[in-house]
Design an enzyme around this catalytic site. Sequence first.
Site, PDB file in Angstrom:
ATOM      1  N   ASP A   1       0.857  -1.183   0.000  1.00  0.00           N
ATOM      2  CA  ASP A   1       0.000   0.000   0.000  1.00  0.00           C
ATOM      3  C   ASP A   1       0.897   1.237   0.000  1.00  0.00           C
ATOM      4  O   ASP A   1       1.414   1.635   1.034  1.00  0.00           O
ATOM      5  CB  ASP A   1      -0.901   0.014   1.246  1.00  0.00           C
ATOM      6  CG  ASP A   1      -1.970  -1.083   1.196  1.00  0.00           C
ATOM      7  OD1 ASP A   1      -1.782  -2.077   0.466  1.00  0.00           O
ATOM      8  OD2 ASP A   1      -2.990  -0.939   1.907  1.00  0.00           O
TER       9      ASP A   1
ATOM     10  N   LYS B   1      -6.784   3.244  -3.445  1.00  0.00           N
ATOM     11  CA  LYS B   1      -7.195   3.270  -2.043  1.00  0.00           C
ATOM     12  C   LYS B   1      -7.371   4.704  -1.608  1.00  0.00           C
ATOM     13  O   LYS B   1      -6.611   5.581  -2.028  1.00  0.00           O
ATOM     14  CB  LYS B   1      -6.113   2.550  -1.230  1.00  0.00           C
ATOM     15  CG  LYS B   1      -6.288   2.602   0.279  1.00  0.00           C
ATOM     16  CD  LYS B   1      -5.201   1.742   0.971  1.00  0.00           C
ATOM     17  CE  LYS B   1      -5.174   1.984   2.474  1.00  0.00           C
ATOM     18  NZ  LYS B   1      -4.070   1.273   3.154  1.00  0.00           N
TER      19      LYS B   1
ATOM     20  N   LYS C   1     -10.187   0.160  -2.563  1.00  0.00           N
ATOM     21  CA  LYS C   1     -10.105  -0.013  -1.114  1.00  0.00           C
ATOM     22  C   LYS C   1     -10.356   1.308  -0.388  1.00  0.00           C
ATOM     23  O   LYS C   1      -9.485   2.173  -0.341  1.00  0.00           O
ATOM     24  CB  LYS C   1      -8.722  -0.559  -0.719  1.00  0.00           C
ATOM     25  CG  LYS C   1      -8.524  -0.677   0.799  1.00  0.00           C
ATOM     26  CD  LYS C   1      -7.175  -1.311   1.149  1.00  0.00           C
ATOM     27  CE  LYS C   1      -6.911  -1.247   2.646  1.00  0.00           C
ATOM     28  NZ  LYS C   1      -5.582  -1.770   3.020  1.00  0.00           N
TER      29      LYS C   1
END
Lengths: 298, 480
Positions: free
Chosen positions: A135, A198, A234
């Site tokens: 991430d 995300k 996400k």
Amino acid sequence: MIPNLDNLPVYDTAGVNERIARFCSRSIKSNSKLEGLRLALSMVDLTTLEGKDTTGKVQQICYKAMHPHDTLKNIPTVAAVCVYPAQVANAVKALKDSGIQVASVATAFPSGQSSLEVKLLDTKFAVDQGANEIDMVISRGQFLAGNYQYVFDEIVAVKKVCGQAHLKVILETGELDTLDNVRKASELAIYAGADFIKTSTGKIQPAATMQVTYVMLDAIKDYYIKTGKMIGMKPAGGISTSKIALQYLVMLNEVLGEKWMNKNYFRFGASSLVNDILMQLVKAETGIYQSSNYFSKD
Amino acid sequence: MFKASWAYDEAPESTNHIQLKNKYDLYIDGKFTKPVKGQYFDTIDPSTNEKIASVAEATSEDIDKAVEAAKKAFVGWSKLSGKERGKYIFRIARLIQERAREFAVIESLDGGKPIRESRDLDIPLAANHFFYYAGWADKLTYAFPNRSPKPIGVVGQIIPWNFPLLMAAWKLAPALATGNTIVLKPAETTPLTALKLAEIIQESGLPKGVVNIVTGAGETGAAIVNHPNIDKIAFTGSTNVGKYIQKAIAGTHKKLTLELGGKGANIIFDDAAIDQAVEGIINAIFFNQGHVCCAGSRLFVQESVAKLVIDKLKNRMETLIVGNPLDKNTDIGAINSKKQLQTIENYIKIGLNEGGEIYQADCKLPIKGNWCAPTLFLNVSQSHRIVQEEIFGPVLAIQTFRTIDEVIEKANNTPYGLSAGVWTQNGAKIFHLTQKLKAGVVWANTFNKFDATSPFGGTKESGFGREGGLHGLKPYVKFD
């Protein structure tokens, strides 16, 4: 190559809010609610991102990830555990062959205010330690200064270092100010090779909102129409109750539909959400809400 | 391509909390009164075509009684201070709020509209109208400074079936605030919420005869229109009936306001926020099954984004849930009556015969009841009947355009002039169009928004007079 950002769709905030209100007014009952709750649980990236994280703490959440609530039958495990690079090895060891992914934040998380060199080393370290998912954060400063090429190149470089690991690109929408910027950053991330986009690090308020998630889903949709490639989504931070999670799933269901309704293409970055979902599932089985003391807090 | 896979279980609003009688009489002079000729008709649930209740059919004898009661009541009501009148209206507003859930369910049962709309829009807005005009009751001299406004007298009000309680509120609230007395007729397919409102009015202690509610069809309406002791007619409904009324009262002392049909142009420019514009198209035409006089039933899309918009629109239509009006997840409910369904189906046939390209959402329709899938017509032009005539159903006619001047000309190329919508992120373009479009209301980057403080009404054959806001008081007062 960097995508053309001049002709992107624009967003009208009032209109987006209205659409969100429609998703939130869906009434999810009986079996469809159970189905939704189980699905949401299976999509959680159980997260601990604190300076005070230790081997012990990480082992505890890994156990929770594998055994959310053993007294409940037929419930899935979470999708992944999300930790800092220094804790990846612990998590890999603790999760063994459970099938739960190990996600690691990287690239000078959460601010991203470092050199590309450091960011790549950070990523490489996490991958070498065994992370299956990375991430990363984008350089919001460079983005807001209009240096889109810089942001794009950085993602491309990180993606290269990731190798087999999936790359989730954190836009940190709480710092991007407008929905149009969220779309622009989504576009950069997707074209630079993100497997997931995300919303947030969880360190900045506001974290995930349905509005920014909607815009990002729209970007994913347009990319799919254009190229046939599926990108995952996400939302992270602030999704703490089942009710909110179900509202996100309604939105996913009605915007992207069945292909995205699984953990390969949708994740919740959350921690306290898990126990709230479990509480609802137990309620459905027994008819009563149990005290929070019945649910393990790891 | 983006098919939803998670089917929501039924989430019906419960009906056990509502109170409905088997038989409803006329509300005249503060009492529920049997009709002189003793005739009743059925009101039915359009989602099943099953009977809900019997409702009295008022004949001219009953209208005589109602007008007589209103005339008698006028003496006291018009002399009452504005402050005291306001108190009654506030009370009615509060009682509607208290029983909002019951009203919402009955509105959806009797009219077929989704509970989401009756709960979130019809009923709260109806209460708002009463609250808003209650506030004006003691401030009329400020609304019309130096002109000493006086009530007109006995007002005959005839309302449509698409927003039964809301239209009753639009009509009653300003008339009461200004000191008039009223004979109101709800539509024959949707009389129940007006009759429930009569119960509330009775409960509120409003002096008897101030509001009389009489039920029936066209002949009942004609008896009101032609009654010599009525001083003003307020009508909302079709343009044909509006024309009839105008002819009927020509040469009499009666004042008139009309809110009639429409064929609203909804205009999407290439610099619009496309995704929200698509949502706006859905809201403009499928809101209340398209039974909306100000519906955006003619869509104009700039040619450079036409394919994109239409693809997105078709895509979005797949997620619309058509079905049980009482289910909280229903987006589109039942067509109000068999007759209206026939009208809509007939127009769809006309569209096909004219060579229009039809697209209908792939949705399961219930077997019993009156249903119509959300429908688009592509490849049509201003010369097509489905583009010219009001269908009053979920049927959208789509045309493309190239330039601003072209779209203004086409948008105005209709006998109607009720509503229009403009979608662009360019502010200057919005102001340019709002000046050029001949319509009573022009929405920018939204559609079908209503508010008690905002005047609503038409131009051209969509009628005259305004309802809502300060402007809504004017049709109910006269000056020395």
